[in-house]
Design a protein around this motif. Structure first.
Motif, PDB file in Angstrom:
ATOM      1  N   ASP A  66       0.852  -1.196   0.000  1.00  0.00           N
ATOM      2  CA  ASP A  66       0.000   0.000   0.000  1.00  0.00           C
ATOM      3  C   ASP A  66       0.888   1.246   0.000  1.00  0.00           C
ATOM      4  O   ASP A  66       2.106   1.159  -0.147  1.00  0.00           O
ATOM      5  N   ALA A  67       0.276   2.398   0.162  1.00  0.00           N
ATOM      6  CA  ALA A  67       1.018   3.669   0.117  1.00  0.00           C
ATOM      7  C   ALA A  67       2.085   3.765   1.205  1.00  0.00           C
ATOM      8  O   ALA A  67       3.068   4.487   1.054  1.00  0.00           O
ATOM      9  N   ASP A  68       1.902   3.015   2.301  1.00  0.00           N
ATOM     10  CA  ASP A  68       2.879   3.024   3.397  1.00  0.00           C
ATOM     11  C   ASP A  68       3.931   1.923   3.258  1.00  0.00           C
ATOM     12  O   ASP A  68       4.744   1.725   4.154  1.00  0.00           O
TER      13      ASP A  68
END
Length: 97
Positions: free
Chosen positions: A66-68
């Motif tokens: 994911d974005a993290d």
């Protein structure tokens, strides 16, 4: 396990509450072991999910973070829903012939 706020860094419901997701097989296996589940390997837990009718929504071969930068494993079941916890009693193991 999923309702315990101290676990929210690695297991949680999705936004709609229709699917749960986790990012650590090891933490999941440890938590399930504390609840009495005998499985100690990812493959065994995955098979148990399948045997109980859960659907996997992630492809283990393509690990897309994911974005993290976290890779989440997602599973769902029609009778496993955050908004209707009473339905969990209907989940039963499917037997093979």
């Amino acid at each position: 396990v999923i309702q315990d706020p101290s676990n929210s860094s690695w297991i949680r419901w999705n936004e709609t509450g229709s699917m749960f997701q986790f990012c650590s097989w090891n933490l999941l296996i440890e938590a399930l072991g504390q609840q009495g589940m005998a499985a100690t390997k990812k493959e065994s837990v995955n098979k148990n999910f399948h045997d109980y009718g859960f659907t996997r929504h992630t492809d283990s071969r393509r690990r897309i973070p994911d974005a993290d930068g976290i890779i989440w494993y997602r599973f769902s079941h029609n009778d496993f829903n955050r908004e209707q916890p009473e339905l969990v009693r209907r989940i039963m193991r499917r037997y093979r012939r």
